[in-house]
Design an enzyme around this catalytic site. Structure first.
Site, PDB file in Angstrom:
ATOM      1  N   ASN A   1     -28.369 -61.313 -24.142  1.00  0.00           N
ATOM      2  CA  ASN A   1     -29.565 -60.556 -24.509  1.00  0.00           C
ATOM      3  C   ASN A   1     -29.752 -59.311 -23.646  1.00  0.00           C
ATOM      4  O   ASN A   1     -30.338 -58.330 -24.092  1.00  0.00           O
ATOM      5  CB  ASN A   1     -30.804 -61.450 -24.443  1.00  0.00           C
ATOM      6  CG  ASN A   1     -30.929 -62.310 -25.701  1.00  0.00           C
ATOM      7  OD1 ASN A   1     -30.217 -62.091 -26.677  1.00  0.00           O
ATOM      8  ND2 ASN A   1     -31.818 -63.291 -25.668  1.00  0.00           N
TER       9      ASN A   1
ATOM     10  N   HIS B   1     -29.223 -71.898 -22.786  1.00  0.00           N
ATOM     11  CA  HIS B   1     -29.687 -70.977 -23.825  1.00  0.00           C
ATOM     12  C   HIS B   1     -28.826 -71.132 -25.079  1.00  0.00           C
ATOM     13  O   HIS B   1     -27.663 -70.733 -25.094  1.00  0.00           O
ATOM     14  CB  HIS B   1     -29.633 -69.538 -23.289  1.00  0.00           C
ATOM     15  CG  HIS B   1     -30.041 -68.516 -24.290  1.00  0.00           C
ATOM     16  ND1 HIS B   1     -29.568 -67.221 -24.271  1.00  0.00           N
ATOM     17  CD2 HIS B   1     -30.883 -68.586 -25.350  1.00  0.00           C
ATOM     18  CE1 HIS B   1     -30.095 -66.556 -25.287  1.00  0.00           C
ATOM     19  NE2 HIS B   1     -30.889 -67.358 -25.942  1.00  0.00           N
TER      20      HIS B   1
ATOM     21  N   GLU C   1     -25.391 -70.371 -23.268  1.00  0.00           N
ATOM     22  CA  GLU C   1     -25.348 -69.775 -21.931  1.00  0.00           C
ATOM     23  C   GLU C   1     -25.933 -70.801 -20.960  1.00  0.00           C
ATOM     24  O   GLU C   1     -27.081 -71.227 -21.131  1.00  0.00           O
ATOM     25  CB  GLU C   1     -26.187 -68.490 -21.888  1.00  0.00           C
ATOM     26  CG  GLU C   1     -25.495 -67.288 -22.499  1.00  0.00           C
ATOM     27  CD  GLU C   1     -26.356 -66.027 -22.428  1.00  0.00           C
ATOM     28  OE1 GLU C   1     -25.827 -64.965 -22.099  1.00  0.00           O
ATOM     29  OE2 GLU C   1     -27.576 -66.109 -22.699  1.00  0.00           O
TER      30      GLU C   1
ATOM     31  N   SER D   1     -34.569 -67.671 -23.429  1.00  0.00           N
ATOM     32  CA  SER D   1     -33.562 -66.674 -23.771  1.00  0.00           C
ATOM     33  C   SER D   1     -33.599 -65.487 -22.819  1.00  0.00           C
ATOM     34  O   SER D   1     -32.731 -64.638 -22.878  1.00  0.00           O
ATOM     35  CB  SER D   1     -33.768 -66.196 -25.204  1.00  0.00           C
ATOM     36  OG  SER D   1     -35.054 -65.665 -25.350  1.00  0.00           O
TER      37      SER D   1
END
Ligand code: COA
Length: 702
Positions: A484, A434, A446, A413
């Protein structure tokens, strides 16, 4: 066959006339189509040799709806309502010959016909709600006349499609069968020639019950809109369907024409239309050579049987792709597979999955404790915990054993995918994938492109993502990728708000009022506060409040306390007075003045820096497009769909206003340079431009 225009033609088969529309790819009902259809219908209606008219489409589907690109532009006559009315009132019986997906305006054209014939695999539906709209072409008025107002409301508010079999059962379709819609349509038309017929808009008997007593309709409407506070379209749909039995047909139609204009102009529908195109655009990879082909993914393997690994395996199994789950010990594997089984069992219990479907999916998931079992898969997804050394060890091993051509991917992540790829001899076959928790539910993936990832590998990861029902978005390699990395800015500002006296509940309520399903602090408690604490310690980036909470051993729900307190087993927290004391202590120690914030101030403080980070992500080329960032936030982070995503929202707010606030934040928090407006944001704001315009300009430049 004679052409009416370049999209519509007419043909005659004995006493049956056929209006054939050909407007690839999905026969959207643009102006030329509507105009051509009306003219074709008039021609056939005036022909004394023709006794029934079939409306059909060439290509892969019956009309997939109004042309979404025309929304927001001046209406061109004949618009949909009028075109359908002209067909309905042409004086001859009409038959819609449906194949593919007759959606929205497409379904409405079919409802304007006297009869509907569907090939077996055809579907119909009114998905306007997904675009923040309603079926103003007569859908909310004619469908109740076939299936009643309540069944109509369910379809309008869910946007769900009806299979041909179900349509027949409900009385939407008059005949189902065959593969060739035109042949089926003509055959059916022959059976009704010479018989009396009533236009759908004049059939009243299905409305009688609701007219006599609308209590059941009202109760259903209340139930179906219970979670739609603040959303315009669900309420507009309820009212419009109710009008079907409270107003005369023509009056209801006129009202719908006004309502749809207001909805189209509103920001919620604009946001949803933006996402419709953004999600399709995200699939395109700029600069990708035309000859790049995705490799076929027939089998998959997942390394790590944790919650994430199990969810990813369920995604493959659900798409019919056999998947092997690998973990180091039998015990970990059993625990993981038991969790998968329990997840499916819950769906069966809730009625959202049949036992047979559960068994089928489970049969596609196998377990192994030897990594060699993954070597034969076409795609391997590593989903172990976030530790660079562990991941590198796994990939060194997989790189040596996997068959040539196997795509190796990591569900990291935030870690540096290039550093992982260093251990591989074929780094071109390596990519980040991800997923988001719960991975069997969340749509976002992702696809993280490393410096050496090949175009073919990216194409394969994107195609595999779509094949398992996800919305993949390409991200560049940086700490946190797109989502993130932006989330980290929000978390930082949430911490600052806490230090300055906003309570966890105030912050969470502001986020929920904005449209997030949960507030950031309730999410943190649910996910476990120790994870972030661990990362902050590693990075040396303290959050005084969050750290002090963790030092007490309060890690959120699992320990019964975090930002909130939790009774044993409870998911909803109550205020935690110890947190208030802790904030007072930390703020006192650090000399931070306590303030009061209203919702708007909190939203600006937590979301403007997030948008600012999005601008940096665009500057650096980490995301290809502003709209990709929106797709990420809507599908992975709970940004409300009708809010369009952070970059769409920023354009709505106005970039100059955001720059001004960021300048103020930067001035009150000089120790954090990330609060200063990104160069791109400043430039766009200064020229009165927007992220959308910036994206359009770049697309034009290629
Ligand atoms: N108006 C304009 N363009 C449309 C469209 C519409 N109603 N429906 C689809 N398109 C375009 C898509 O943007 C896409 O364009 P692109 O190739 O340039 O990206 C193309 O048609 C194919 O659509 P796509 O969704 O990629 O194909 P699909 O086979 O996966 O799905 C549909 C087909 C019809 C199920 C899907 O496109 C869809 O749901 N369309 C919208 C239906 C709708 O909401 N109708 C009501 C409008 S009020």
């Amino acid at each position: 066959m004679s052409s009416i225009n370049d999209k519509v033609s007419v043909r005659r088969d004995g006493e049956i006339g056929v209006i054939l529309v050909d407007n690839p790819p999905v026969n959207a009902l643009g102006h030329a189509v509507r105009d051509g259809m009306v003219k074709a219908c008039a021609e056939l209606a005036a022909d004394p040799a023709i006794h029934a008219i079939v409306v059909a489409c060439a290509g892969r589907t019956f009309f997939a709806g109004a042309d979404i690109t025309e929304f927001g532009k001046p209406r061109q006559e004949p618009w949909l309502q009028e075109a359908i009315e002209r067909i309905e009132q042409c004086g001859k019986p009409t038959v819609a010959a449906i194949h593919g997906t007759a959606l929205g305006g497409g379904f409405e054209v079919a409802l304007g016909c006297t009869y509907r014939v569907m090939v077996e695999r055809a579907q119909v539906g009114l998905p306007e709600i997904h675009l923040g709209l309603l079926a103003a072409g007569g859908g909310t008025k004619r469908l109740p006349r076939l299936i009643g107002p309540e069944a109509t409301l369910k379809l309008c508010l869910s946007g769900e499609r009806l299979s041909a079999a179900r349509a027949l059962e409900l009385g939407v379709a008059d005949h189902v069968g065959g593969e060739d819609p035109i042949a089926a349509g003509i055959a059916f038309a022959r059976t009704i020639v010479g018989k009396p017929f009533v236009p759908v808009s004049e059939r009243e008997d299905k409305l009688a019950a609701a007219r006599a007593d609308s209590a059941a309709f009202d109760a259903l409407a209340a139930k179906l809109t219970a979670r739609a506070a603040g959303q315009a379209a669900p309420h507009a749909n309820v009212e419009s369907v109710r009008d079907s039995f409270t107003l005369p047909f023509a009056e209801g139609m006129a009202k719908d024409a006004r309502t749809i204009d207001a909805l189209i102009a509103g920001s919620q529908s604009r946001a949803l239309r933006h996402l419709f195109f953004a999600e399709r655009e995200a699939a395109r990879i700029p600069g990708q050579p035309a000859d790049v082909q995705a490799r076929r993914v027939r089998t998959a393997a997942v390394i790590g049987a944790g919650t994430m690994g199990g969810g990813i395996a369920m995604s493959f199994a659900g798409a019919g792709i056999p998947v092997t789950v690998v973990d180091t010990t039998q015990e970990a594997l059993d625990r993981g597979l038991d969790r998968v089984r329990a997840n499916y069992a819950t769906s069966v219990k809730r009625g959202s999955m049949t036992q047979a479907a559960m068994d089928e999916r489970l049969a596609r998931i196998s377990g192994a404790t030897d990594r060699a079992a993954a070597a034969a898969a076409d795609l391997v997804v590593e989903a172990v915990f976030e530790d660079m050394d562990v991941k590198r060890e796994i990939f060194a091993d997989l790189g040596a054993s996997a068959a040539p051509g196997t795509i190796l991917s990591s569900n990291t992540s935030a870690l540096d995918v290039d550093a992982i790829a260093e251990v591989l001899e074929r780094p071109e076959d390596f990519v980040g994938m991800h997923f988001f928790a719960p991975a069997n539910v969340m749509k976002l993936v992702e696809v993280v492109r490393g410096a050496r990832t090949s175009a073919e590998t990216i194409a394969t990861a994107m195609a595999a993502g779509r094949a398992i029902g996800k919305i993949p978005v390409v991200a560049g390699n940086c700490d946190g990728f797109i989502g993130n990395r932006m989330l980290a800015r929000r978390s930082q500002e949430v911490e600052r708000l806490l230090q300055r006296g906003a309570t966890p509940r105030q912050i969470d309520e502001a986020a929920k009022a904005f449209g997030f399903p949960m507030g950031p602090l309730a999410i943190a408690d649910m996910s476990g506060l120790d994870v972030g604490w661990f990362i902050r310690k590693r990075r040396g980036t303290p959050f005084p409040i969050a750290d002090a909470i963790c030092e007490k051993g309060w890690f959120g729900q699992k320990t019964g306390a975090g930002y909130y307190r939790y009774e044993a087993g409870a998911r909803e927290g109550t205020d935690n007075p110890d947190v208030a004391a802790l904030v007072a202590e930390v703020a006192g120690r650090l000399g931070i003045a306590q303030q009061r914030f209203d919702n708007d101030a909190m939203i600006e403080r937590i979301l403007f820096p997030l948008v600012n980070e999005g601008a940096r992500i665009l500057e650096e080329g980490i995301a290809y497009r502003a709209s990709d960032i929106d797709v990420v936030w809507v599908n992975g982070y709970g940004w409300p769909r009708h809010g369009g995503g952070p970059m769409f929202w920023a354009d709505e707010v106005g970039l100059a206003a955001i720059v001004a606030r960021l300048d103020a934040f930067a001035a009150d928090t000089p120790e954090d340079p990330s609060l200063r407006p990104a160069a791109l944001l400043r430039t766009l704001a200064a020229s009165g431009s927007s992220f959308a315009e910036w994206q359009q300009d770049r697309a034009k430049q290629g």
